[in-house]
Design a protein around this motif. Structure first.
Motif, mmCIF file in Angstrom:
data_model
loop_
_atom_site.group_PDB
_atom_site.id
_atom_site.type_symbol
_atom_site.label_atom_id
_atom_site.label_comp_id
_atom_site.label_asym_id
_atom_site.label_seq_id
_atom_site.Cartn_x
_atom_site.Cartn_y
_atom_site.Cartn_z
ATOM 1 N N VAL A 8 0.354 -1.657 0.114
ATOM 2 C CA VAL A 8 0.349 0.274 -0.642
ATOM 3 C C VAL A 8 0.507 1.173 0.509
ATOM 4 C CG1 VAL A 8 -1.826 1.320 1.280
ATOM 5 C CG2 VAL A 8 -1.958 -1.376 1.113
ATOM 6 N N LEU A 9 2.198 1.366 0.627
ATOM 7 C CA LEU A 9 2.555 2.577 0.925
ATOM 8 C C LEU A 9 3.685 2.480 -0.242
ATOM 9 C CD1 LEU A 9 4.204 1.694 4.851
ATOM 10 C CD2 LEU A 9 2.219 3.567 3.373
ATOM 11 N N MET A 10 3.994 1.447 -1.286
ATOM 12 C CA MET A 10 4.719 1.581 -2.511
ATOM 13 C C MET A 10 3.683 2.626 -3.427
ATOM 14 S SD MET A 10 6.976 -1.595 -2.417
ATOM 15 C CE MET A 10 7.535 -1.254 -3.912
ATOM 16 N N ARG A 11 2.164 1.127 -3.012
ATOM 17 C CA ARG A 11 1.033 2.282 -4.624
ATOM 18 C C ARG A 11 1.371 3.558 -4.035
ATOM 19 N NH1 ARG A 11 -2.093 -0.914 -3.035
ATOM 20 N NH2 ARG A 11 -1.495 -2.538 -3.658
ATOM 21 N N PRO A 21 11.282 5.642 -7.464
ATOM 22 C CA PRO A 21 11.597 4.884 -6.198
ATOM 23 C C PRO A 21 13.321 5.324 -5.675
ATOM 24 C CG PRO A 21 11.740 3.686 -8.571
ATOM 25 C CD PRO A 21 11.516 5.259 -8.989
ATOM 26 N N ASP A 22 14.441 5.930 -6.029
ATOM 27 C CA ASP A 22 14.767 6.818 -5.119
ATOM 28 C C ASP A 22 14.709 7.560 -4.498
ATOM 29 O OD1 ASP A 22 15.325 8.292 -7.803
ATOM 30 O OD2 ASP A 22 16.699 8.908 -6.592
ATOM 31 N N GLN A 23 13.881 8.463 -4.872
ATOM 32 C CA GLN A 23 13.356 9.436 -3.927
ATOM 33 C C GLN A 23 12.298 8.397 -2.717
ATOM 34 O OE1 GLN A 23 11.258 12.591 -5.827
ATOM 35 N NE2 GLN A 23 13.288 13.037 -6.736
ATOM 36 N N PHE A 24 11.362 7.501 -2.584
ATOM 37 C CA PHE A 24 9.833 7.480 -2.245
ATOM 38 C C PHE A 24 11.030 6.526 -1.349
ATOM 39 C CE2 PHE A 24 8.356 2.743 -1.080
ATOM 40 C CZ PHE A 24 7.046 3.123 -0.619
ATOM 41 N N TRP A 25 12.149 5.013 -1.469
ATOM 42 C CA TRP A 25 13.189 4.691 -0.709
ATOM 43 C C TRP A 25 13.591 5.797 0.641
ATOM 44 C CZ3 TRP A 25 11.398 0.285 0.777
ATOM 45 C CH2 TRP A 25 10.519 -0.215 0.009
ATOM 46 N N ARG A 26 14.343 6.869 0.038
ATOM 47 C CA ARG A 26 15.000 7.653 0.924
ATOM 48 C C ARG A 26 14.148 8.181 2.043
ATOM 49 N NH1 ARG A 26 18.219 9.701 -3.333
ATOM 50 N NH2 ARG A 26 16.854 11.695 -3.867
ATOM 51 N N LEU A 27 12.443 8.274 1.895
ATOM 52 C CA LEU A 27 11.972 8.838 3.500
ATOM 53 C C LEU A 27 11.974 8.324 3.840
ATOM 54 C CD1 LEU A 27 8.810 9.567 0.574
ATOM 55 C CD2 LEU A 27 10.073 11.712 1.476
#
Length: 69
Positions: A8-11, A21-27
């Motif tokens: 859910v968070l990834m979606r 993706p790189d910005q998502f995983w840095r949050l």
């Protein structure tokens, strides 16, 4: 289940917010919640709030400087 719901968070981050993706995983989870509009504390300003700010802090007249001259 006590963990995070990663699908859910990834979606939400990758599709909803269109984050790379790189910005998502840095949050952090807290940053992602804020970006999704959850838990910011104060609600978004509405027209009445903006009107109150405009009365309290009117625009300067043309030619007026910050020092009042």
């Amino acid at each position: 289940m006590n963990g995070l719901d990663w699908p859910v968070l990834m979606r939400a981050g990758l599709v909803g917010l269109r984050l790379p993706p790189d910005q998502f995983w840095r949050l952090t989870p807290a940053e992602l919640r804020l970006m999704l509009g959850h838990g910011g504390g104060l609600p978004a300003m509405n027209k009445a709030g903006l009107d109150a700010l405009l009365v309290a802090y009117p625009d300067k007249t043309q030619g007026e400087r910050d020092d009042g001259s």
